[in-house]
Each structure stands twice: as structure tokens, then as C-alpha cells.
Write an enzyme that holds these catalytic residues in place. Structure first.
Site, PDB file in Angstrom:
ATOM      1  CD1 TRP A  77      83.173  -8.482 -42.787  1.00 26.35           C
ATOM      2  CD2 TRP A  77      81.988  -9.683 -44.251  1.00 26.35           C
ATOM      3  NE1 TRP A  77      83.290  -9.815 -42.451  1.00 26.35           N
ATOM      4  CE2 TRP A  77      82.569 -10.573 -43.334  1.00 26.35           C
ATOM      5  CE3 TRP A  77      81.198 -10.210 -45.269  1.00 26.35           C
ATOM      6  CZ2 TRP A  77      82.400 -11.955 -43.390  1.00 26.35           C
ATOM      7  CZ3 TRP A  77      81.025 -11.598 -45.337  1.00 26.35           C
ATOM      8  CH2 TRP A  77      81.616 -12.445 -44.401  1.00 26.35           C
ATOM      9  CG  ASP A 101      77.386  -4.737 -42.480  1.00 28.41           C
ATOM     10  OD1 ASP A 101      76.836  -5.150 -41.443  1.00 28.41           O
ATOM     11  OD2 ASP A 101      78.124  -5.452 -43.193  1.00 28.41           O
ATOM     12  CE  LYS A 132      79.876 -11.718 -36.894  1.00 30.37           C
ATOM     13  NZ  LYS A 132      79.467 -12.083 -38.231  1.00 30.37           N
TER      14      LYS A 132
END
Ligand code: PMP
Length: 331
Positions: free
Chosen positions: A65, A140, A164
Site C-alpha cells: 500500500w 494511512d 475494515k
């Protein structure tokens, strides 16, 4: 129900207030509800904070990511990778967190890292980053937000896709220190301009109303279960149960060694002795109703995601299944 009407206004205001109180976000920060997901933010961060092509923000590369975030940032500015770790090559390397070895650009408009690499299963804390003086830290937190307390005052910006730990897909939450507003590149689309969206209180245009409503219900649930501290306690218990089972087994191997101190509490990555057995494991677990245990398609192996919604009973059931599978498949 209009997104500007009083019913939805009270929903979005309550959702924001609950998010602020759960994470301890003060008035010096805007909390804005956006769309575009984590991937949208890979562009949103440099568009809003880099200052454009000559800007050299610093990125800590910890896996998939952050690699994607760096690639996207290159469209707008000149990101510098200060250090990187490749789990496939060298999972034991903790040295990448040694600040002395980092090549920090002299005037970085921000320092970027990912708190939890969802695919590799590697979690980096704000303490690992240390003091960066005036350089704002951007994080993030898509896959570990609300699973542990955060000292928000140590960040310039935090963002997370909701899907999530906070609700259904379609909502991205941004926490932005107000002194960082007003820096967007002129090409920035209005819906990605954090100042425009923040000043419009997330309703410049139609926001993801249902996802915001659902996130509000999740925040109620988190409050009922001890708040973020309660989530952290449960998350410690769940991950310890699984890592202990993995560590005492000669059959399973973890991807991230204990010694790194970087094992994720959210995404536990591991393998059996072979790819064939990994596939058998997934098939048998699925037949028992234990789903989504296949590792990400880019890395293979197995991955158990222990997000806030996963109960301790589920983790205990997985460990029981793993023990039985090991007995049946060991030579
Ligand atoms: N960052 C992290 C840490 C992620 O786990 C993900 C998605 N799994 C993303 C960014 C990308 O998010 P999205 O799919 O919402 O674009």
C-alpha cells in the site's frame, strides 16, 4: 431524505462527534467524510500537501500500500523513499526503522507512512517514526483505525477507508490539522480538495449518506464495547491467541517474525509447509464456514484478518481448526 435536511444533518453531526470522541480528535483538526477510498487518498495526499512537482515528500515504504501510494504521488510531485522493507526478501530486517539510515529530504512537505500493511501483515507505530520537527506526519490508517488508541496531536493528517473497522465501503474519513489547509494544487478536483470539502462540512455534494449512517452505528457499538481501548484489549487477545498457536507449531510459519516487533494485530499472515497444503487449508476452512483466509493474490499463503468485528470465539475456532489440520497433514 435530503443530505442537507435536518434528519441527515443530525446523523452526520453525531457520526463526526462520536468519531472525534472515540479517537480524541481536537478542534484544531477538521474531520471530513470523503469518497474515493484509500486509493483516492494516494492522490489526495500529494494533491493537497505536496505543493506540486517540485515538492519532495518523504515516504516510508513498508509494502504494497505504500508502494502504490508512492507510485501515485509521482504523478503530482517528487516523492523520496526514505527507507523500504521487502517482506518477501527480508522479513527480519528491523534496520529499516533505524532513523540514522534514512535519507530524509531536507524540506519535505510531509512524511508519509502506512500504520498497517494489510497484505504483508506489518504494523508500524507513530513511535517508530520519532520526532520529525515541523514536518507534518501523514498516515494511512485504513486497516487498523480504531483498533488502538492514537495520539492524534502527533499527526498532520490521518486517513482511513471505512471498510475494515468502521463500516461499509464507500466512505473515507480524513483528519486534517487546520493549519495544513489551503495548500491544494490548483488542478485538484473540488471533491478531493480537503479545504473545500472540510469547509463544506462534508456536504459540498451528496456524501455517501448510507455509509456515514452505518459508520455512526459502528461507533455506537465501539462505545458500548469499551471504546478504542476496549477494541485494543480484544485485539491484543485475539492476535496473541493466533500468534501463540503459530509460534508453537513446526507446521505453520509466520511471514513476519516475532523479533521484528512489527507483527500486525489486524492481519496475521502465515503459511503451511507447501502451496498445495495452503490451498487445502483454505478449501477445508471454507467448508467449515471460515472464509477469507487465503493470502492476498499478490503474495499467496494464508491471512487471517482480525478486524474489530471478528469475535474472540471466531479466532478460537480458527485455532482449533488449525490444530486439527496440522495433525491430519503432518508427516
Ligand atoms: N491502504 C490500505 C492500508 C489498505 O488496506 C487498502 C485496501 N485494502 C488501501 C489503502 C486501498 O483502499 P481502497 O480499496 O479503499 O482504495
Amino acid at each position: 431524505m435530503s443530505h442537507r435536511g435536518k434528519d441527515f444533518t443530525s446523523i452526520i453531526q453525531k457520526t463526526e462527534a462520536d468519531f472525534r470522541s472515540l479517537l480524541g480528535v481536537g478542534e484544531e483538526y477538521d474531520v471530513t467524510f470523503l469518497q474515493g477510498g484509500g486509493t483516492g487518498m494516494f492522490a489526495g495526499v500529494p494533491m493537497n500537501l505536496s505543493g506540486g512537482s517540485s515538492g519532495t515528500p518523504a515516504y516510508l515504504s513498508t509494502g504494497t500500500w505504500t508502494i502504490k501510494a508512492i507510485k501515485e504521488a509521482k504523478k503530482y510531485c517528487s516523492p523520496a523513499t526514505v527507507a523500504s522493507i521487502d517482506l518477501k526478501e527480508d522479513a527480519s530486517a528491523k534496520s529499516f526503522l533505524d532513523r540514522a539510515s534514512w535519507s530524509l529530504p531536507s524540506s519535505a512537505p510531509y512524511f508519509y507512512y502506512c500504520a498497517n500493511e494489510t497484505i504483508g501483515g506489518l504494523e508500524v507505530s507513530r513511535d517508530h517514526i520519532g520526532n520529525l520537527g515541523e514536518t507534518p506526519v501523514v498516515c494511512d490508517m485504513s486497516s487498523n483505525i480504531m483498533s488502538r488508541p492514537v495520539d492524534v496531536s502527533k499527526f498532520g493528517a490521518i486517513y482511513a477507508g471505512a471498510q475494515k473497522n468502521m463500516g461499509p465501503a464507500g466512505l473515507t474519513v480524513l483528519v486534517l490539522r487546520k493549519d495544513l489547509k489551503g495548500k491544494a494544487m490548483p488542478i485538484t478536483p473540488s471533491v478531493m480538495d480537503w479545504t473545500v470539502m472540510g469547509d463544506a462540512k462534508s456536504v459540498l455534494n451528496t456524501p455517501p449518506t448510507y455509509a456515514i449512517y452505518m459508520a455512526g452505528l459502528v461507533y455506537d457499538w465501539v462505545k458500548e464495547h469499551g471504546g478504542v481501548a476496549g477494541m485494543e484489549e480484544a485485539s491484543k487477545r485475539k492476535s496473541a491467541l493466533l500468534y501463540n498457536a503459530l509460534d508453537k507449531s513446526d507446521f505453520y510459519s509466520t511471514i513476519v517474525p516475532e523479533a521484528t516487533g512489527l507483527r500486525s494485530r489486524m492481519n496475521v499472515t502465515f503459511t503451511t509447509p507447501s502451496a498445495d497444503l495452503d490451498a487445502k487449508f483454505v478449501a477445508e476452512a471454507t467448508a467449515k464456514g471460515m472464509i477469507a483466509l487465503k493470502g492476498h493474490r499478490t503474495v499467496g499463503g494464508l491471512r487471517a484478518s482480525l478486524y474489530n468485528a471478528v469475535s474472540e470465539d471466531s479466532v478460537a475456532a480458527l485455532v482449533d481448526f488449525m490444530t486439527a489440520f496440522e495433525q491430519q497433514n503432518s508427516q
